[in-house]
Design a protein around this motif. Structure first.
Motif, short mmCIF file in Angstrom:
data_model
loop_
_atom_site.label_atom_id
_atom_site.label_comp_id
_atom_site.label_asym_id
_atom_site.label_seq_id
_atom_site.Cartn_x
_atom_site.Cartn_y
_atom_site.Cartn_z
N ASP A 31 0.86 -1.19 0.00
CA ASP A 31 0.00 0.00 0.00
C ASP A 31 0.89 1.24 0.00
O ASP A 31 1.51 1.57 1.02
CB ASP A 31 -0.90 0.01 1.23
CG ASP A 31 -1.86 1.19 1.25
OD1 ASP A 31 -1.86 1.97 0.27
OD2 ASP A 31 -2.61 1.33 2.23
N PRO A 32 1.04 1.94 -1.14
CA PRO A 32 1.93 3.10 -1.17
C PRO A 32 1.56 4.17 -0.15
O PRO A 32 2.46 4.81 0.41
CB PRO A 32 1.76 3.63 -2.61
CG PRO A 32 1.34 2.43 -3.41
CD PRO A 32 0.49 1.63 -2.47
N ALA A 33 0.27 4.38 0.10
CA ALA A 33 -0.12 5.40 1.07
C ALA A 33 0.40 5.07 2.46
O ALA A 33 0.89 5.95 3.18
CB ALA A 33 -1.65 5.54 1.09
N ARG A 34 0.31 3.82 2.85
CA ARG A 34 0.81 3.42 4.15
C ARG A 34 2.33 3.55 4.22
O ARG A 34 2.89 4.00 5.23
CB ARG A 34 0.40 1.98 4.46
CG ARG A 34 0.78 1.51 5.85
CD ARG A 34 0.17 0.16 6.16
NE ARG A 34 0.66 -0.88 5.26
CZ ARG A 34 0.24 -2.13 5.26
NH1 ARG A 34 -0.74 -2.49 6.09
NH2 ARG A 34 0.74 -3.01 4.43
N THR A 35 3.02 3.20 3.14
CA THR A 35 4.47 3.31 3.11
C THR A 35 4.91 4.76 3.25
O THR A 35 5.80 5.09 4.06
CB THR A 35 5.02 2.73 1.80
OG1 THR A 35 4.62 1.36 1.68
CG2 THR A 35 6.53 2.81 1.77
N VAL A 36 4.31 5.65 2.47
CA VAL A 36 4.71 7.05 2.49
C VAL A 36 4.36 7.69 3.83
O VAL A 36 5.13 8.50 4.36
CB VAL A 36 4.04 7.80 1.32
CG1 VAL A 36 4.26 9.29 1.44
CG2 VAL A 36 4.60 7.31 0.00
N SER A 37 3.21 7.35 4.40
CA SER A 37 2.84 7.90 5.70
C SER A 37 3.83 7.48 6.78
O SER A 37 4.22 8.28 7.64
CB SER A 37 1.43 7.46 6.08
OG SER A 37 0.47 8.01 5.19
N ALA A 38 4.24 6.21 6.74
CA ALA A 38 5.21 5.72 7.73
C ALA A 38 6.55 6.43 7.56
O ALA A 38 7.19 6.82 8.55
CB ALA A 38 5.38 4.21 7.59
N LEU A 39 6.98 6.64 6.32
CA LEU A 39 8.23 7.36 6.08
C LEU A 39 8.13 8.80 6.58
O LEU A 39 9.07 9.32 7.21
CB LEU A 39 8.57 7.34 4.60
CG LEU A 39 9.10 6.03 4.02
CD1 LEU A 39 9.24 6.16 2.50
CD2 LEU A 39 10.44 5.66 4.63
N HIS A 40 7.03 9.45 6.29
CA HIS A 40 6.86 10.84 6.71
C HIS A 40 6.84 10.96 8.23
O HIS A 40 7.48 11.86 8.80
CB HIS A 40 5.57 11.40 6.11
CG HIS A 40 5.38 12.86 6.35
ND1 HIS A 40 4.62 13.35 7.39
CD2 HIS A 40 5.86 13.95 5.69
CE1 HIS A 40 4.63 14.65 7.36
NE2 HIS A 40 5.37 15.06 6.34
N ASP A 41 6.13 10.07 8.91
CA ASP A 41 6.09 10.10 10.37
C ASP A 41 7.47 9.85 10.96
O ASP A 41 7.88 10.51 11.93
CB ASP A 41 5.09 9.07 10.89
CG ASP A 41 3.66 9.41 10.51
OD1 ASP A 41 3.40 10.57 10.15
OD2 ASP A 41 2.80 8.51 10.55
#
Length: 410
Positions: free
Chosen positions: A344-354
């Motif tokens: 899930d790209p959204a989950r990946t990017v959110s985790a990276l941003h956090d």
């Protein structure tokens, strides 16, 4: 029949009464919430605490001047009405306490006059604060509108790709900055750009708007990805100063199983294979940033890399990789992507941003953008392999194998 129709009408009318009643309850709740938000609770508690201390401590005017803290604090949290209410409460309680404690009339008059003066000054401060908040709200609204115009929201699916984007502007209260991104479907396949404008503030925003405008037009018009880059270069050469430039990666998906890429002085994208591993896609033919080609004379080259089912590509700006913690250590993006990569790209990017925000202690000092695309895996089919592309006229094309000219982290 008549009874049946009347019964039906009665049943249909009952939900409407419930809806009306429900809407009335909701309206009362909203009104109560607004009242609670506008009630100066903390200033009233401060006044009450001072009154309690005076009652416990015995007679004397020493505590009465402290009642001015109530309206002064109300000016920072409430409007003029709340300030006046707290001020009147403080004056009334001060007068009552002065009479109770036997404070001489002249001293009590001085204290009450001071309370009135503080209340009036705090009311004016509350009016000014309200005006500033309205101006700030208008500026935020304009900034959000500008962001939607320049950095248009990217849907979760564009063409054959799953997409996720996170963007953070470093400027206080800003919604946009010098980083840019766009991903659009065109007659020649999905095309995208991620870039970073030199500098910050409004000049950087103007340059980002210029690059995005030219890219969106050229991506639809030009069948060759290098021609898209040339259009952007010519536009920047006419409009930028000698010291201004834009680093960028421009990519395209002309056919299944392949990605075309042109890197103009930007950080190398990170390729995540479906089989595992994170690979930094280093440019095989280094090129200067956009706007500096005339100074260097270097011409960018076209890279072609295999991009099959389940593969992912992360494009980012240097605000991510140059983010430092309190020990001045850079954020390890490759390791972070390897830890958080998912389907899930959204989950990946959110985790990276956090994780990035946690690394820097909550606030970035440079604009940062993350754009991740993923080709969903098709059950029962294997990912496409590398397919060499013929070199476009007047350009150099290379086919990038998974480990060619790359750094790999597992």
């Amino acid at each position: 029949m008549t009874q049946a129709r009347e019964h039906g009408d009665h049943r249909s009318a009952r939900p409407s009464r419930h809806r009306v009643a429900g809407s009335g309850v909701a309206a009362r709740r909203r009104a109560a919430a607004r009242l609670a938000a506008g009630t100066p609770v903390l200033p009233v508690l401060i006044v009450a605490a001072i009154v309690l201390v005076d009652l416990v401590g015995g007679p004397g005017p020493i505590w009465l001047p402290l009642l001015a803290a109530g309206p002064a604090l109300a000016a920072t949290t409430n409007g003029p009405r709340g300030v006046c209410c707290v001020g009147l409460l403080a004056v009334g309680l001060g007068w009552a306490l002065g009479i109770r404690d036997g404070v001489p009339g002249r001293e009590l008059a001085v204290v009450l006059s001071a309370l009135v003066a503080v209340t009036l000054a705090s009311g004016l401060a509350g009016v000014a604060r309200g005006r500033r908040e309205r101006v700030l709200a208008a500026v935020r609204s304009v900034a959000e509108t500008a962001q939607h115009v320049l950095l248009r929201p990217v849907p979760a699916t564009v063409g054959p790709f799953q997409v996720a984007v996170r963007y953070s502007a470093a400027a206080a209260e800003a919604r946009i900055g010098g980083d840019l991104y766009a991903l659009i479907p065109t007659p020649y396949g999905v095309r995208l750009i991620v870039g970073d404008v030199r500098g910050k503030g409004l000049p950087a925003v103007g340059t980002a708007a210029l690059v995005l405008g030219v890219f969106r037009e050229a991506a639809y018009d030009e069948p060759d990805l290098l021609a898209v880059v040339d259009r952007i270069e010519r536009s920047l050469a006419r409009n930028l100063g000698h010291d201004d430039f834009v680093t960028a990666v421009v990519a395209g998906h002309p056919r299944d199983g392949e990605l075309e890429m042109v890197n103009c002085g930007h950080a190398p994208p990170l390729l995540v294979r479906a089989s595992g591993g994170v690979v930094a896609v280093e440019p095989t033919q280094p090129a200067p940033p956009l706007g500096l080609r005339a100074l260097s004379g270097q011409i960018p080259g076209l890279q072609v890399l295999p991009f099959g089912d389940g593969d992912q590509l992360l494009l980012y700006t240097d605000g991510v990789t140059e983010a430092r913690d309190r020990r001045r250590a850079f954020y390890p993006l490759v390791d972070g992507l390897a830890r958080h990569v998912s389907e899930d790209p959204a989950r990946t990017v959110s985790a990276l941003h956090d994780e990035l925000l946690a690394h820097v202690g909550g606030r970035l000092h440079d604009d940062a953008a993350l754009l991740l695309i993923r080709r969903p895996a098709v059950p029962g089919q294997e990912g496409a392999g590398a397919v060499p592309l013929p070199a476009p006229a007047g350009s150099a094309a290379t086919t990038l194998e998974p480990a060619y000219g790359c750094h790999e982290s597992r």
